[in-house]
Design an enzyme around this catalytic site. Structure first.
Site, mmCIF file in Angstrom:
data_model
loop_
_atom_site.group_PDB
_atom_site.id
_atom_site.type_symbol
_atom_site.label_atom_id
_atom_site.label_comp_id
_atom_site.label_asym_id
_atom_site.label_seq_id
_atom_site.Cartn_x
_atom_site.Cartn_y
_atom_site.Cartn_z
ATOM 1 N N ARG A 1 51.484 25.909 38.405
ATOM 2 C CA ARG A 1 50.863 24.577 38.397
ATOM 3 C C ARG A 1 51.931 23.510 38.575
ATOM 4 O O ARG A 1 53.044 23.647 38.057
ATOM 5 C CB ARG A 1 50.094 24.344 37.085
ATOM 6 C CG ARG A 1 48.883 25.248 36.999
ATOM 7 C CD ARG A 1 47.965 24.912 35.846
ATOM 8 N NE ARG A 1 47.023 26.015 35.644
ATOM 9 C CZ ARG A 1 46.206 26.141 34.642
ATOM 10 N NH1 ARG A 1 46.172 25.193 33.704
ATOM 11 N NH2 ARG A 1 45.386 27.168 34.549
ATOM 12 N N ALA B 1 33.332 36.095 31.420
ATOM 13 C CA ALA B 1 34.721 36.104 31.885
ATOM 14 C C ALA B 1 35.563 35.346 30.876
ATOM 15 O O ALA B 1 35.042 34.560 30.071
ATOM 16 C CB ALA B 1 34.831 35.450 33.262
ATOM 17 N N TRP C 1 43.447 21.651 37.482
ATOM 18 C CA TRP C 1 44.484 22.581 37.911
ATOM 19 C C TRP C 1 45.393 21.888 38.930
ATOM 20 O O TRP C 1 45.052 21.795 40.113
ATOM 21 C CB TRP C 1 43.847 23.829 38.538
ATOM 22 C CG TRP C 1 43.092 24.634 37.514
ATOM 23 C CD1 TRP C 1 43.640 25.525 36.651
ATOM 24 C CD2 TRP C 1 41.688 24.601 37.239
ATOM 25 N NE1 TRP C 1 42.655 26.057 35.851
ATOM 26 C CE2 TRP C 1 41.454 25.507 36.182
ATOM 27 C CE3 TRP C 1 40.608 23.884 37.764
ATOM 28 C CZ2 TRP C 1 40.184 25.727 35.661
ATOM 29 C CZ3 TRP C 1 39.341 24.109 37.244
ATOM 30 C CH2 TRP C 1 39.153 25.020 36.203
ATOM 31 N N GLN D 1 48.848 34.708 33.187
ATOM 32 C CA GLN D 1 47.518 34.712 32.584
ATOM 33 C C GLN D 1 47.002 36.149 32.606
ATOM 34 O O GLN D 1 47.416 36.952 33.448
ATOM 35 C CB GLN D 1 46.537 33.836 33.371
ATOM 36 C CG GLN D 1 46.724 32.344 33.125
ATOM 37 C CD GLN D 1 45.566 31.505 33.647
ATOM 38 O OE1 GLN D 1 44.778 31.956 34.481
ATOM 39 N NE2 GLN D 1 45.470 30.281 33.170
ATOM 40 N N VAL E 1 31.655 28.838 34.691
ATOM 41 C CA VAL E 1 30.892 29.482 33.615
ATOM 42 C C VAL E 1 29.813 28.555 33.094
ATOM 43 O O VAL E 1 29.919 27.333 33.189
ATOM 44 C CB VAL E 1 31.812 29.907 32.440
ATOM 45 C CG1 VAL E 1 32.638 31.118 32.793
ATOM 46 C CG2 VAL E 1 32.675 28.763 31.976
ATOM 47 N N HIS F 1 45.356 29.799 38.588
ATOM 48 C CA HIS F 1 44.864 30.628 37.475
ATOM 49 C C HIS F 1 44.525 32.008 38.052
ATOM 50 O O HIS F 1 44.628 32.211 39.276
ATOM 51 C CB HIS F 1 43.656 29.986 36.778
ATOM 52 C CG HIS F 1 42.527 29.574 37.687
ATOM 53 N ND1 HIS F 1 41.305 29.154 37.235
ATOM 54 C CD2 HIS F 1 42.419 29.540 39.055
ATOM 55 C CE1 HIS F 1 40.520 28.861 38.250
ATOM 56 N NE2 HIS F 1 41.171 29.085 39.365
HETATM 57 C C1 YSA Z 1 38.045 30.176 31.613
HETATM 58 C C2 YSA Z 1 36.737 30.656 31.679
HETATM 59 C C3 YSA Z 1 36.561 31.865 32.321
HETATM 60 O O1 YSA Z 1 35.263 32.349 32.428
HETATM 61 C C4 YSA Z 1 37.586 32.591 32.865
HETATM 62 C C5 YSA Z 1 38.881 32.058 32.792
HETATM 63 C C6 YSA Z 1 39.091 30.874 32.168
HETATM 64 C C7 YSA Z 1 40.471 30.298 32.150
HETATM 65 C C8 YSA Z 1 40.688 29.334 33.261
HETATM 66 N N1 YSA Z 1 40.797 29.987 34.542
HETATM 67 C C9 YSA Z 1 41.978 28.566 33.000
HETATM 68 O O2 YSA Z 1 42.937 28.655 33.746
HETATM 69 N N2 YSA Z 1 41.945 27.840 31.888
HETATM 70 S S1 YSA Z 1 43.222 27.035 31.330
HETATM 71 O O3 YSA Z 1 43.662 26.081 32.303
HETATM 72 O O4 YSA Z 1 42.861 26.474 30.061
HETATM 73 O O5 YSA Z 1 44.349 28.123 31.134
HETATM 74 C C10 YSA Z 1 44.088 29.304 30.385
HETATM 75 C C11 YSA Z 1 45.287 29.631 29.527
HETATM 76 O O6 YSA Z 1 46.468 29.650 30.329
HETATM 77 C C12 YSA Z 1 45.560 28.573 28.465
HETATM 78 O O7 YSA Z 1 44.788 28.806 27.318
HETATM 79 C C13 YSA Z 1 47.024 28.772 28.213
HETATM 80 O O8 YSA Z 1 47.219 29.847 27.315
HETATM 81 C C14 YSA Z 1 47.558 29.182 29.570
HETATM 82 N N3 YSA Z 1 48.151 28.013 30.235
HETATM 83 C C15 YSA Z 1 47.539 27.037 30.918
HETATM 84 N N4 YSA Z 1 48.432 26.154 31.408
HETATM 85 C C16 YSA Z 1 49.650 26.604 31.026
HETATM 86 C C17 YSA Z 1 49.480 27.769 30.270
HETATM 87 N N5 YSA Z 1 50.521 28.446 29.756
HETATM 88 C C18 YSA Z 1 51.743 27.937 29.977
HETATM 89 N N6 YSA Z 1 52.005 26.824 30.700
HETATM 90 C C19 YSA Z 1 50.990 26.124 31.233
HETATM 91 N N7 YSA Z 1 51.253 25.048 31.945
#
Ligand code: YSA
Length: 352
Positions: A207, A320, A159, A221, A264, A181
């Site tokens: 981010r 989650a 992140w 999100q 998780v 997030h």
């Molecule tokens: C995972 C497990 C859990 O038990 C609960 C939550 C999560 C998600 C975790 N917090 C997370 O942020 N994962 S992630 O970095 O892969 O982002 C989740 C979703 O946010 C992605 O699948 C995507 O749809 C969106 N995302 C991430 N970065 C992004 C973005 N959308 C647009 N621009 C970006 N830079």
């Protein structure tokens, strides 16, 4: 007396005529009437003073004064009629024609991200979830530490963080940030509530990353959290499968694959089968020929996360998940560049 009395009378007539012609509204007209023709008016005064005129000239002077009075009265009435006509025609030209068709009001629309967030939250609400929101400026404690990501842990690199330089700890490290997030709301909700918990958290996160067709530096999100006694991975699979079916259609297939998130255990990512090409088009813009579209990260809440908020992992468990509504909107509406969501281009926004 006589020559100058007649001269005065004529001067009075000329002044009265000039002032009458200069009166432009009803108030000025009335003031003129009082000044010249009223009971104490100048013309009335002249008529009252006729007795003082020598008897041999009284008749001629009286007739002249009376003629001027009648002439001024007539001029006054004509001026009054003129002004009334003028006022009426001004009113007529200002009048609203209520028979004209109205100008159409340009209707506002919901942003595609808002539409999708409402749809996602609506589906979870119908399954008994509550919608809660949290702060965009967050403590390191909630964004990372409570989620089993200690300071200096390499998982933080996942992140790219925008730090806020308002607060520092004793070692000089920033302690506030723009949340990367929506998972910090897991800790905030559990800290202030006891199980059973079933919440979804829509909101914006940030981010420090370069933007491209699928990445923005600010995006939304929707986080989800379920905690209760006896919650299992089967509950996670069923809930998310049902969600995908309702959002994307009844015949969607769902795939779970192992993934890693420090908060998780086990962690998964969830994909749906490509509704565009079904995996048959190697050039498919949506699944890139893989046949699968990843829509979220998820997993069973890590025991450390439960402990951090004072829960007993031997008694309660939970799952989650976190998804990106812009990416889901891209899939639903066939949008091929996430940057369109923030460009404020009315031609794009009018399509929803
Ligand atoms: C995972 C497990 C859990 O038990 C609960 C939550 C999560 C998600 C975790 N917090 C997370 O942020 N994962 S992630 O970095 O892969 O982002 C989740 C979703 O946010 C992605 O699948 C995507 O749809 C969106 N995302 C991430 N970065 C992004 C973005 N959308 C647009 N621009 C970006 N830079």
């Amino acid at each position: 007396m006589t020559t100058s009395a007649f001269a005065d009378l004529n001067a009075l007539r000329d002044a009265a005529t000039r002032e009458l012609d200069a009166a432009v509204d009803a108030a000025a007209l009335e003031a003129w009437r009082v000044a010249y023709l009223g009971r104490s008016g100048k013309i009335t005064g002249v008529l009252r003073g006729i007795a003082a005129v020598p008897a041999d000239q009284r008749r001629v002077f009286g007739a002249a004064a009376n003629e001027i009075k009648v002439a001024l009265e007539q001029r006054f009435e004509a001026r009054q009629a003129d002004l009334e006509r003028g006022a009426l025609s001004a009113l007529a030209s200002d009048a609203i024609d209520i028979t004209l068709p109205g100008r159409p009001v340009d209707m506002g629309r919901l942003h595609p991200t808002t539409i999708v967030i409402r749809e996602i939250c609506g589906i979870f609400q119908s399954m008994g979830f509550q919608v809660v929101e949290g702060p965009e400026v967050e403590w390191d404690k909630y964004n990372f530490e409570a989620l089993n990501i200690p300071k200096d842990h390499p998982a933080r690199d996942k992140w790219d963080t925008i730090w806020v330089d308002a607060n520092k700890d004793v070692e000089g490290r920033f302690t506030t940030l723009l949340r990367t997030h929506n998972s910090p709301m897991q800790a905030r909700v559990m800290e202030t509530n006891q199980p059973p918990i079933r919440v979804v958290v829509p909101g914006k996160c940030f981010r420090y990353e370069a933007t491209d067709a699928t990445h923005e530096s600010q995006f939304f999100q929707v986080e989800g959290l379920v905690v209760d006694e006896g919650v299992s991975f089967a509950n996670l699979k069923h809930t998310l499968y049902e969600f995908a079916r309702r959002l994307f259609g009844g015949d969607r297939k769902v795939r779970f694959r192992c993934d890693f998130f420090p908060f998780v255990e086990p962690g998964v990512d969830m994909s749906i089968d490509c509704f565009k090409c079904g995996g048959r088009d190697p050039a498919c813009r949506i699944c890139r020929g893989s046949g699968w579209i990843e829509i979220m990260g998820a997993g069973m809440v890590h025991p450390n996360v439960l402990r951090n908020v004072g829960y007993d992992p031997a008694r309660v468990s939970g799952f989650a998940f976190g998804m990106g509504p812009e990416r889901i909107a891209m899939l639903k509406y066939g949008i091929d560049d996430i940057r369109l969501f923030y460009a404020n281009d009315i031609r794009f926004l009018r399509q929803f």
